[in-house]
Design an enzyme around this catalytic site. Sequence first.
Site, PDB file in Angstrom:
ATOM      1  N   THR A  86      39.206 -16.433 -17.399  1.00 44.60           N
ATOM      2  CA  THR A  86      39.309 -15.246 -18.252  1.00 44.60           C
ATOM      3  C   THR A  86      39.337 -13.972 -17.404  1.00 44.60           C
ATOM      4  OG1 THR A  86      37.913 -13.896 -19.694  1.00 44.60           O
ATOM      5  CG2 THR A  86      36.804 -15.599 -18.497  1.00 44.60           C
ATOM      6  N   ASP A  87      39.820 -12.883 -18.003  1.00 49.74           N
ATOM      7  CA  ASP A  87      39.778 -11.589 -17.303  1.00 49.74           C
ATOM      8  C   ASP A  87      38.356 -11.030 -17.265  1.00 49.74           C
ATOM      9  OD1 ASP A  87      39.541 -10.885 -19.994  1.00 49.74           O
ATOM     10  OD2 ASP A  87      41.149  -9.396 -19.968  1.00 49.74           O
ATOM     11  N   GLU A  88      37.445 -11.629 -18.064  1.00 43.01           N
ATOM     12  CA  GLU A  88      36.088 -11.071 -18.139  1.00 43.01           C
ATOM     13  C   GLU A  88      35.323 -11.215 -16.821  1.00 43.01           C
ATOM     14  OE1 GLU A  88      33.897 -11.714 -21.735  1.00 43.01           O
ATOM     15  OE2 GLU A  88      35.707 -12.135 -22.882  1.00 43.01           O
ATOM     16  N   GLU A 122      32.038 -23.407 -22.988  1.00 45.66           N
ATOM     17  CA  GLU A 122      31.361 -22.574 -23.984  1.00 45.66           C
ATOM     18  C   GLU A 122      31.969 -21.187 -23.823  1.00 45.66           C
ATOM     19  OE1 GLU A 122      29.219 -23.246 -26.303  1.00 45.66           O
ATOM     20  OE2 GLU A 122      28.860 -25.346 -25.827  1.00 45.66           O
ATOM     21  N   THR A 152      32.225 -29.881 -29.861  1.00 47.17           N
ATOM     22  CA  THR A 152      31.067 -29.029 -30.151  1.00 47.17           C
ATOM     23  C   THR A 152      31.360 -28.295 -31.451  1.00 47.17           C
ATOM     24  OG1 THR A 152      31.967 -27.075 -29.066  1.00 47.17           O
ATOM     25  CG2 THR A 152      30.754 -28.633 -27.652  1.00 47.17           C
ATOM     26  N   ASN A 171      38.740  -1.961 -30.404  1.00 52.05           N
ATOM     27  CA  ASN A 171      38.298  -2.857 -31.478  1.00 52.05           C
ATOM     28  C   ASN A 171      38.523  -2.239 -32.849  1.00 52.05           C
ATOM     29  OD1 ASN A 171      37.559  -4.755 -29.613  1.00 52.05           O
ATOM     30  ND2 ASN A 171      35.357  -4.345 -29.729  1.00 52.05           N
ATOM     31  N   PRO A 177      31.633  -5.825 -39.690  1.00 53.75           N
ATOM     32  CA  PRO A 177      30.746  -5.219 -38.690  1.00 53.75           C
ATOM     33  C   PRO A 177      31.486  -4.924 -37.382  1.00 53.75           C
ATOM     34  CG  PRO A 177      30.359  -7.582 -38.827  1.00 53.75           C
ATOM     35  CD  PRO A 177      31.452  -7.281 -39.798  1.00 53.75           C
ATOM     36  N   TYR A 182      28.247 -15.474 -20.180  1.00 56.15           N
ATOM     37  CA  TYR A 182      29.528 -16.187 -20.309  1.00 56.15           C
ATOM     38  C   TYR A 182      30.422 -15.915 -19.102  1.00 56.15           C
ATOM     39  CZ  TYR A 182      34.439 -16.820 -21.627  1.00 56.15           C
ATOM     40  OH  TYR A 182      35.776 -17.156 -21.630  1.00 56.15           O
ATOM     41  N   LYS A 213      31.787 -18.409 -16.069  1.00 58.32           N
ATOM     42  CA  LYS A 213      33.209 -18.637 -15.786  1.00 58.32           C
ATOM     43  C   LYS A 213      33.520 -18.261 -14.333  1.00 58.32           C
ATOM     44  CE  LYS A 213      36.117 -19.769 -18.187  1.00 58.32           C
ATOM     45  NZ  LYS A 213      36.624 -21.128 -18.531  1.00 58.32           N
TER      46      LYS A 213
HETATM   47  N1  LIG Z   1      39.634 -17.131 -26.255  1.00 50.95           N
HETATM   48  C1  LIG Z   1      40.024 -16.260 -25.328  1.00 50.95           C
HETATM   49  O1  LIG Z   1      40.356 -15.124 -25.657  1.00 50.95           O
HETATM   50  C2  LIG Z   1      40.116 -16.676 -23.878  1.00 50.95           C
HETATM   51  C3  LIG Z   1      40.736 -15.819 -22.977  1.00 50.95           C
HETATM   52  C4  LIG Z   1      40.868 -16.219 -21.654  1.00 50.95           C
HETATM   53  C5  LIG Z   1      40.385 -17.435 -21.232  1.00 50.95           C
HETATM   54  N2  LIG Z   1      39.759 -18.251 -22.127  1.00 50.95           N
HETATM   55  C6  LIG Z   1      39.297 -19.558 -21.652  1.00 50.95           C
HETATM   56  O2  LIG Z   1      40.129 -20.533 -22.262  1.00 50.95           O
HETATM   57  C7  LIG Z   1      39.381 -21.719 -22.503  1.00 50.95           C
HETATM   58  C8  LIG Z   1      39.469 -22.108 -23.954  1.00 50.95           C
HETATM   59  O3  LIG Z   1      38.964 -21.032 -24.756  1.00 50.95           O
HETATM   60  P1  LIG Z   1      38.961 -21.124 -26.352  1.00 50.95           P
HETATM   61  O4  LIG Z   1      38.900 -19.747 -26.859  1.00 50.95           O
HETATM   62  O5  LIG Z   1      40.020 -22.032 -26.781  1.00 50.95           O
HETATM   63  O6  LIG Z   1      37.530 -21.821 -26.590  1.00 50.95           O
HETATM   64  P2  LIG Z   1      36.953 -22.586 -27.841  1.00 50.95           P
HETATM   65  O7  LIG Z   1      35.509 -22.245 -27.871  1.00 50.95           O
HETATM   66  O8  LIG Z   1      37.784 -22.362 -29.067  1.00 50.95           O
HETATM   67  O9  LIG Z   1      37.129 -24.135 -27.453  1.00 50.95           O
HETATM   68  C9  LIG Z   1      36.389 -24.743 -26.439  1.00 50.95           C
HETATM   69  C10 LIG Z   1      36.578 -26.243 -26.567  1.00 50.95           C
HETATM   70  O10 LIG Z   1      35.849 -26.878 -25.511  1.00 50.95           O
HETATM   71  C11 LIG Z   1      35.126 -27.966 -26.061  1.00 50.95           C
HETATM   72  N3  LIG Z   1      33.924 -28.183 -25.237  1.00 50.95           N
HETATM   73  C12 LIG Z   1      32.867 -27.332 -25.094  1.00 50.95           C
HETATM   74  N4  LIG Z   1      31.950 -27.892 -24.295  1.00 50.95           N
HETATM   75  C13 LIG Z   1      32.437 -29.092 -23.908  1.00 50.95           C
HETATM   76  C14 LIG Z   1      31.948 -30.121 -23.063  1.00 50.95           C
HETATM   77  N5  LIG Z   1      30.751 -30.016 -22.451  1.00 50.95           N
HETATM   78  N6  LIG Z   1      32.716 -31.210 -22.876  1.00 50.95           N
HETATM   79  C15 LIG Z   1      33.917 -31.331 -23.488  1.00 50.95           C
HETATM   80  N7  LIG Z   1      34.419 -30.391 -24.307  1.00 50.95           N
HETATM   81  C16 LIG Z   1      33.696 -29.274 -24.514  1.00 50.95           C
HETATM   82  C17 LIG Z   1      34.801 -27.557 -27.478  1.00 50.95           C
HETATM   83  O11 LIG Z   1      34.500 -28.670 -28.305  1.00 50.95           O
HETATM   84  C18 LIG Z   1      36.066 -26.824 -27.885  1.00 50.95           C
HETATM   85  O12 LIG Z   1      37.009 -27.717 -28.433  1.00 50.95           O
HETATM   86  C19 LIG Z   1      37.950 -21.442 -22.032  1.00 50.95           C
HETATM   87  O13 LIG Z   1      37.792 -21.971 -20.734  1.00 50.95           O
HETATM   88  C20 LIG Z   1      37.874 -19.920 -22.021  1.00 50.95           C
HETATM   89  O14 LIG Z   1      36.940 -19.479 -21.064  1.00 50.95           O
HETATM   90  C21 LIG Z   1      39.610 -17.899 -23.446  1.00 50.95           C
END
Ligand SMILES: NC(=O)c1ccc[n+]([C@@H]2O[C@H](COP(=O)([O-])OP(=O)(O)OC[C@H]3O[C@@H](n4cnc5c(N)ncnc54)[C@H](O)[C@@H]3O)[C@@H](O)[C@H]2O)c1
Length: 349
Positions: A133-135, A83, A35, A257, A213, A158, A162
């Site tokens: 996530t913690d959210e 997402e 994506t 922040n 911002p 979001y 999750k």
């Molecule tokens: N970023 C954070 O701070 C954080 C913290 C805790 C948990 N998470 C969780 O960790 C995971 C990864 O987060 P991130 O920040 O790396 O996200 P990101 O948005 O950077 O990456 C998401 C990836 O998933 C892929 N993707 C999205 N929809 C898809 C689909 N339908 N099929 C196949 N691939 C798909 C995208 O192409 C992308 O490579 C998520 O599940 C998120 O909820 C993130």
Amino acid sequence: MTWLVTGGAGFIGSALCHYLAGETDQKIVVVDKLTYAGNRASIESLEAEGRLDLIEADIMDAPRMARIVEETAPEAIFHLAAETHVDRSIDGPAAFVATNVAGTCAMLEAARAFHDELEGPQKAAFRFIHVSTDEVFGSLGDEGAFRETTPYAPSSPYSASKAGADHLARAWHHTYGLPVIVSNCSNNYGPRQFPEKLIPLMILKCLAGETLPVYGNGANVRDWLHAEDHARALLQMAKRGVPGETYCVGGGAERTNIQIVETICALMDARRPDSAPHKRLIEFVKDRPGHDYRYAIDAGKIAGELGWAPARDFETGLAETVDWYIAHPEWWRPLQDRVYAGERLGTQA
Ligand SMILES: NC(=O)c1ccc[n+]([C@@H]2O[C@H](COP(=O)([O-])OP(=O)(O)OC[C@H]3O[C@@H](n4cnc5c(N)ncnc54)[C@H](O)[C@@H]3O)[C@@H](O)[C@H]2O)c1
């Protein structure tokens, strides 16, 4: 033996792939739809070394997921595809429900069909690591921290999607005996994070001399963990975590922040003294609708049971992250040109 990583071309997924390639000998297979947030450049060095195969596919394609899991026969599935941007979930929630809930269901079903056919040590070793996530816990006041027993109270589209995925993952363990482990982790930072998220957005805006911002009064608090520390936690869960259990993962680095933005400004002042003080670029803007006030994690369970603790302190990790973005315009500039140039999102509530 292979590791199957969904979302492996994203921020944390690619950090996990690099970590797995360094720490283990197993082949890595990534399933990613690529994506706007997925970036092949984040894992192409591993592809070139023959350590990783990328399969471009949508996790909502249930028959294809079943075939991929069967053919790759993974020791563990690390499920990260999602997402992930709260602001985008405010503007368009349906994609979040589709990928995060229905997509997780497809992955769980593919894993169940595969696990049901396994026998002996292979069956005993298989794990489905569901990355959340913690959210999902909602918002805290000034005191306290989330732990594994904290009730779910998600407040954005979001985090609600999750939370839905987490409930499915636990139900697949409870009902079908799928060896699921859930990770609830705090905010991650580090290299290769898509520039819509706070830290890379502020770094790139500093480099461009654009205004910074800050939502509301900047007092919202997040706990920050380096993505490589998160990756290490996920591998420890796969190796030694208990099926059916949840682990809260956090960096012990709560910051408002505005503290984050001011620290980035100070780091940029040291690296680009000609444009100092970068603090002059800060502008407070209308808050995000429904903005959670504070998240904090009690990571005592994973520390006590799996011996995990963050290896990087936040100030060192943040300075390294600033240096990484300065050194790698070839990674972020094409994203700015083609996908996202730093505009405000999440205003359509
Ligand atoms: N970023 C954070 O701070 C954080 C913290 C805790 C948990 N998470 C969780 O960790 C995971 C990864 O987060 P991130 O920040 O790396 O996200 P990101 O948005 O950077 O990456 C998401 C990836 O998933 C892929 N993707 C999205 N929809 C898809 C689909 N339908 N099929 C196949 N691939 C798909 C995208 O192409 C992308 O490579 C998520 O599940 C998120 O909820 C993130």
